[in-house]
Write an enzyme that holds these catalytic residues in place. Structure first.
Site: not given
Length: 225
Positions: A11, A13-14, A53, A82, A143
Site C-alpha cells: 500500500n 513505502g517500499i 492479514d 515487520g 525488532y
C-alpha cells in the site's frame, strides 16, 4: 514475458514502490493491504488489491487463491513485513513475542505457500525485505532480532530450495522516507524507489544465478556486515 507477482504490504513505502516497478515492467501485480483501503493509484494502474492479514493462515491461503484465480500461480513473491513496538527492556513479553514472531512466522507461511507451485514449475523468485536495523547495535532488541532472523531464514531457505532453481534473496534497506539520516555514512536517507530498484534487479533474468545473497541498500549504514 510478464509474470505473476505478489507483494505484501504494497500500500505504501517500499512495497508500493516495488509494485510500481513491476507494473512498469509489464508484470501482473497483486498486493496485500490490511489496516487501510487499497492504494488507489496501484488499482488504477491495474494491480490487484488483496485484503489479507498475513499473520492469519486462513487469510493467507485465501489471498493466494484469489491471486491464482486472477493472474495464475505466484512466480515472484516479495515479503515486505515487520512491526515495531519500541520500548527496549520495558517491552511487555507479549509485545516482544509479537514483534519477534509475527514477521518470521508470517514470512515462513508466505514463502511455504508460494514455494509449493514454484517448486513444481522449477522456477520462481522470493525476496525478503528485512530492515538493516537487524545488523546494527540499535536499542530495539525485539525488532533487531526479528530482522536478523528474517535474513538468516532467507539464506537457509535459499539453500533448501535452490535445487529447483527457485532463488531467494534478501534486500536490507536502511533509513527511508522520513527517517533521520544522522547515522547514514552518505548523509542522506534513501527513497522507497531506490530499494525497489534493487528488488527488481534480483528478480530479473540477469540475476538468475544469484540466490542466498543479501543486498544492503542503506547508504552504507550496514557496512562491515
Amino acid at each position: 514475458m510478464s509474470r505473476s507477482v505478489l507483494i505484501t504490504g504494497g500500500n505504501h513505502g517500499i512495497g508500493h514502490a516495488a509494485a510500481c516497478a513491476f507494473l512498469r515492467r509489464g508484470d501482473h501485480v497483486a498486493f496485500t493491504h490490511y489496516t487501510e483501503s487499497a492504494s488507489f493509484d496501484l488499482v488504477h494502474d491495474g494491480a490487484l488489491p488483496v485484503y489479507c492479514d498475513i499473520t492469519d493462515p486462513e487469510q493467507v491461503e485465501s489471498a493466494f487463491k484469489e491471486v491464482e484465480a486472477d493472474q495464475g500461480p505466484v512466480e515472484v513473491l516479495v515479503i515486505n513485513a515487520g512491526i515495531t513496538r519500541d520500548n527496549p527492556l520495558r517491552t511487555p513479553e507479549q509485545d516482544f513475542d509479537a514483534v519477534l514472531g509475527a514477521p518470521l512466522t508470517a514470512s515462513y507461511r508466505l514463502a511455504r505457500r508460494a514455494a509449493r507451485d514454484m517448486l513444481k514449475a522449477k522456477r520462481g523468485r522470493i525476496i525478503l525485505v528485512p530492515s538493516a536495523i537487524g545488523l546494527k547495535d540499535a536499542a530495539q532488541p525485539d525488532y533487531a532480532a526479528s530482522m536478523a532472523g528474517l535474513a538468516d531464514f532467507g539464506r537457509s531457505l535459499a539453500r533448501e530450495i535452490g535445487h529447483s532453481t527457485v532463488t531467494v534473496s534478501i534486500v536490507t534497506p536502511g533509513p527511508t522516507g522520513t527517517a533521520m539520516a544522522g547515522d547514514v555514512p552518505l548523509g542522506q536517507i534513501g527513497t522507497p524507489e531506490e530499494i525497489a530498484s534493487a528488488i527488481a534487479i534480483l528478480v530479473g533474468e540477469e540475476a538468475a544465478f544469484d540466490t542466498g545473497v543479501r543486498v544492503p541498500v542503506g547508504g552504507g549504514i550496514s557496512m562491515g556486515h
